[in-house]
Design a protein around this motif. Sequence first.
Motif, PDB file in Angstrom:
ATOM      1  N   PHE A 182      40.279 -24.110   8.592  1.00  0.00           N
ATOM      2  CA  PHE A 182      41.584 -23.534   8.286  1.00  0.00           C
ATOM      3  C   PHE A 182      41.502 -22.023   8.264  1.00  0.00           C
ATOM      4  O   PHE A 182      40.419 -21.426   8.187  1.00  0.00           O
ATOM      5  CB  PHE A 182      42.108 -24.060   6.945  1.00  0.00           C
ATOM      6  N   GLU A 183      42.672 -21.401   8.329  1.00  0.00           N
ATOM      7  CA  GLU A 183      42.798 -19.965   8.108  1.00  0.00           C
ATOM      8  C   GLU A 183      44.041 -19.736   7.264  1.00  0.00           C
ATOM      9  O   GLU A 183      44.982 -20.537   7.280  1.00  0.00           O
ATOM     10  CB  GLU A 183      42.905 -19.217   9.435  1.00  0.00           C
ATOM     11  N   PHE A 184      44.025 -18.670   6.510  1.00  0.00           N
ATOM     12  CA  PHE A 184      45.182 -18.342   5.689  1.00  0.00           C
ATOM     13  C   PHE A 184      46.285 -17.745   6.566  1.00  0.00           C
ATOM     14  O   PHE A 184      46.011 -16.901   7.413  1.00  0.00           O
ATOM     15  CB  PHE A 184      44.804 -17.348   4.589  1.00  0.00           C
ATOM     16  N   ALA A 185      47.513 -18.218   6.373  1.00  0.00           N
ATOM     17  CA  ALA A 185      48.650 -17.608   7.058  1.00  0.00           C
ATOM     18  C   ALA A 185      48.968 -16.287   6.365  1.00  0.00           C
ATOM     19  O   ALA A 185      48.900 -16.194   5.138  1.00  0.00           O
ATOM     20  CB  ALA A 185      49.859 -18.538   7.018  1.00  0.00           C
ATOM     21  N   ASP A 186      49.317 -15.275   7.140  1.00  0.00           N
ATOM     22  CA  ASP A 186      49.505 -13.940   6.568  1.00  0.00           C
ATOM     23  C   ASP A 186      50.972 -13.530   6.491  1.00  0.00           C
ATOM     24  O   ASP A 186      51.289 -12.336   6.446  1.00  0.00           O
ATOM     25  CB  ASP A 186      48.715 -12.904   7.372  1.00  0.00           C
ATOM     26  N   ASP A 187      51.878 -14.528   6.498  1.00  0.00           N
ATOM     27  CA  ASP A 187      53.295 -14.180   6.484  1.00  0.00           C
ATOM     28  C   ASP A 187      53.880 -14.128   5.068  1.00  0.00           C
ATOM     29  O   ASP A 187      55.067 -13.851   4.878  1.00  0.00           O
ATOM     30  CB  ASP A 187      54.106 -15.158   7.331  1.00  0.00           C
ATOM     31  N   GLY A 188      53.044 -14.410   4.066  1.00  0.00           N
ATOM     32  CA  GLY A 188      53.508 -14.316   2.683  1.00  0.00           C
ATOM     33  C   GLY A 188      54.388 -15.460   2.235  1.00  0.00           C
ATOM     34  O   GLY A 188      54.898 -15.455   1.105  1.00  0.00           O
ATOM     35  N   ASP A 189      54.579 -16.459   3.079  1.00  0.00           N
ATOM     36  CA  ASP A 189      55.431 -17.592   2.737  1.00  0.00           C
ATOM     37  C   ASP A 189      54.717 -18.506   1.736  1.00  0.00           C
ATOM     38  O   ASP A 189      53.487 -18.603   1.735  1.00  0.00           O
ATOM     39  CB  ASP A 189      55.769 -18.366   4.014  1.00  0.00           C
TER      40      ASP A 189
END
Length: 284
Positions: free
Chosen positions: A153-160
């Motif tokens: 996995f990777e962290f999404a960086d859109d702040g959602d």
Amino acid sequence: MKKKLVMALVLSMSLGLAACGSTSSESSGSEDTEETVEESTEETEETEAEDAGEEESADEAEDAETVAVMTYEEYAAAELDTQVCVETYVQATQSWWDDTITAYTQDEDGAYFLYNMTCSEEDAELLVPGTKIIVTGYKSEWSGEVEIIDATFEFADDGDSYVAEALDVTDLLADESLEDYQNQFVSFTGMTVEPSTDADGNEVAFLYNWDGSGEAGSNCDLYFNVSVNGETYNFTVESYLCGEDTEVYQTVTELEVGDVIDMEGFLYWYEGVNPHITSVTVVG
């Protein structure tokens, strides 16, 4: 005089032949060198072409392994044992160990059970409820439970962020459609604690381990029976999710047969519905 003339002619012819032989040898050597250079050039070109072909094949293979992010509907329709990629939100995690973690995740359309996903200890601390991640792995099934395995996995960086509210599925427990909500955060209301039989044949309100082989203090899973509308079901407190120091674990160990309870948890599946319960409230 004749002998001298003959000798002179012979000498002249010998010198001529020697000169011809030298020219022929030099010419032959030049041709061999040219052929060697041509062969070496051809081999180099063939090697470069093969290397280029291998690189192209590797690029094509890498492209083939790249899977676009799916909607939940596309994930649900995907065949088992195929690669999948989803954007989802962490709802809870089991204990981290050996660079892996098992996570319960969900979006507004459905839920995913991520079994033994590759994860560092540092990243595990960041997988708090609401965290958005992008997961790539393989869709699999074990005893009815549909899950994603061999995942990274990777962290999404859109702040959602998203935390699901519990969906009451009490009335769906005897319905085939219940499986459509697999792995979602759900609730059950007005259910009655039914007896289980321990290893000594005694009727009890719960068991340490599915067969009663555990004991207090060993951080075993807890299993207990509950009923509604004339049907009995077996629910679980998964110790890697909610250990013996949690409120839900302690509440279940204090249940009595006949108690009426409300519950919340994740709609796990094992040979049928087998929720992982995270909250129990005695209401009657």
